[in-house]
Design a protein around this motif. Structure first.
Motif, PDB file in Angstrom:
ATOM      1  N   VAL A 141     -20.287 -23.713  35.901  1.00 22.34           N
ATOM      2  CA  VAL A 141     -19.016 -23.271  36.477  1.00 22.34           C
ATOM      3  C   VAL A 141     -18.183 -24.467  36.931  1.00 22.34           C
ATOM      4  O   VAL A 141     -16.982 -24.557  36.656  1.00 22.34           O
ATOM      5  N   ALA A 142     -18.815 -25.413  37.636  1.00 24.98           N
ATOM      6  CA  ALA A 142     -18.090 -26.607  38.086  1.00 24.98           C
ATOM      7  C   ALA A 142     -17.571 -27.412  36.901  1.00 24.98           C
ATOM      8  O   ALA A 142     -16.423 -27.876  36.894  1.00 24.98           O
ATOM      9  N   LYS A 143     -18.403 -27.551  35.879  1.00 24.66           N
ATOM     10  CA  LYS A 143     -18.034 -28.328  34.697  1.00 24.66           C
ATOM     11  C   LYS A 143     -16.810 -27.727  34.015  1.00 24.66           C
ATOM     12  O   LYS A 143     -15.829 -28.429  33.705  1.00 24.66           O
ATOM     13  N   SER A 163     -10.042 -20.637  41.387  1.00 24.18           N
ATOM     14  CA  SER A 163     -10.377 -21.046  40.023  1.00 24.18           C
ATOM     15  C   SER A 163     -11.879 -20.964  39.765  1.00 24.18           C
ATOM     16  O   SER A 163     -12.316 -20.643  38.658  1.00 24.18           O
ATOM     17  N   TYR A 164     -12.691 -21.226  40.790  1.00 24.66           N
ATOM     18  CA  TYR A 164     -14.145 -21.137  40.646  1.00 24.66           C
ATOM     19  C   TYR A 164     -14.542 -19.699  40.307  1.00 24.66           C
ATOM     20  O   TYR A 164     -15.346 -19.454  39.401  1.00 24.66           O
ATOM     21  N   ALA A 165     -13.957 -18.740  41.030  1.00 25.91           N
ATOM     22  CA  ALA A 165     -14.280 -17.327  40.795  1.00 25.91           C
ATOM     23  C   ALA A 165     -13.866 -16.885  39.396  1.00 25.91           C
ATOM     24  O   ALA A 165     -14.563 -16.095  38.747  1.00 25.91           O
ATOM     25  N   VAL A 166     -12.755 -17.401  38.902  1.00 27.68           N
ATOM     26  CA  VAL A 166     -12.301 -17.059  37.553  1.00 27.68           C
ATOM     27  C   VAL A 166     -13.310 -17.546  36.522  1.00 27.68           C
ATOM     28  O   VAL A 166     -13.658 -16.827  35.570  1.00 27.68           O
ATOM     29  N   THR A 167     -13.821 -18.772  36.698  1.00 27.12           N
ATOM     30  CA  THR A 167     -14.802 -19.305  35.752  1.00 27.12           C
ATOM     31  C   THR A 167     -16.107 -18.515  35.812  1.00 27.12           C
ATOM     32  O   THR A 167     -16.761 -18.314  34.782  1.00 27.12           O
TER      33      THR A 167
END
Length: 295
Positions: A141-143, A163-167
């Motif tokens: 997710v971070a990548k 944006s983290y939740a979207v990924t």
């Protein structure tokens, strides 16, 4: 002198805009300061290390997000020069964990008070981290969040922490969990169908998620959150609980702690350190107590 390391691109240009205001305030108050701008990945680490070598340097201050903090901390850890922060990123978990104000005016006042404390830093495969490291799903997710177009778009709207939740939603369908073997301070721990292993020095990550509520930056240990044996629909259903820290009560979540950790997996798992890509497993993880001074 106070040395500033400025990432003008943080928060989709927010770093540059905030720095203009900070610099005006510094000039108005007659503060002795210097400024250098980051130009590439890893540059903040180099600049922070260079500032720390100045004989009259009293602090190095990052103007940026958690990625800038990560690099600057790697450049300052083990020195007598403290790290300050004026938050300008999308997640700002370092600031959230330490109670650093989000408004630049209040953050600058904290910096100029020059009151420092020593905090722990973690280490994963030789790379230091101050907030957290992640292995597996959250590593992916971070990548992919850092490479995404929507992180920049959400930053423009002032909601870049989403944006983290979207990924998470994008990767949920394709991610493949695997078995993991941990050794924590000499004790063997096995995990089956592991989705992620978060290793936290501070409670927050991913833009406000309370991944390890008991994590403290000065307790001399790392806190772990192991998520295993959970279906995709349940993962999605329970995911919002991480924003309240109540995920720790789920039967598919194990909370662990230790100071020396090794990780081996049946297939390569992506690693992140403070949200920055850090390779793949296997991983050797440790803690360096009170290694970094912060304002």
């Amino acid at each position: 002198m106070i040395g500033f390391v400025v990432n003008r691109l943080s928060g989709n240009g927010r770093g540059g805009r905030i720095w203009q205001q900070v610099e005006q305030a510094l000039k108005a108050r007659g503060v002795n300061y210097g400024c250098r701008f980051t130009e590439r990945q890893g540059h903040a680490r180099e600049l922070a290390a260079q500032w720390a070598e100045h004989r009259d340097m009293v602090a190095v201050v990052a103007v940026g997000g958690d990625g800038t903090v990560h690099e600057a901390a790697n450049g300052l850890a083990g020195t007598a020069v403290p790290l300050g922060l004026v938050p300008a990123g999308s997640g700002n978990d370092f600031a959230r964990s330490l109670g650093i104000p989000s408004r630049w005016e209040a953050a600058l006042e904290r910096v100029l008070a020059l009151r420092s404390e020593a905090i722990d830093v973690g280490e994963i495969n030789g790379e230091l981290f101050v907030i957290s490291a992640g292995i597996g799903f959250d590593g992916d997710v971070a990548k992919w969040t850092n490479r995404s177009w929507y992180k920049r778009w959400l930053n423009r709207l002032g909601i870049g922490n989403l944006s983290y939740a979207v990924t998470v939603l994008r990767l949920l369908v394709s991610y493949r969990p695997c078995d993991v073997e941990l050794e924590i301070d000499g004790t063997l721990v096995t995990g089956r169908n592991v989705w992620l292993l978060a290793v936290a020095n501070m409670p927050y990550y991913g833009g406000g998620m309370i991944i390890c509520p008991d994590a403290r930056q000065d307790d001399g240990i790392l806190h772990l959150c192991l998520v295993e044996n959970i279906g995709r629909l349940d993962f999605l259903r329970f995911f919002p609980r991480v924003f309240r820290g109540t995920h720790v009560k789920l039967p598919t979540v194990r909370m662990l702690a230790g100071s020396r950790i090794s990780v081996r997996a049946t297939m390569p798992m992506t690693i992140h350190a403070d949200g920055e890509y850090g390779g793949e497993t296997p991983a050797a993880i440790g803690i360096r107590p009170r290694r970094l001074l912060v304002l």
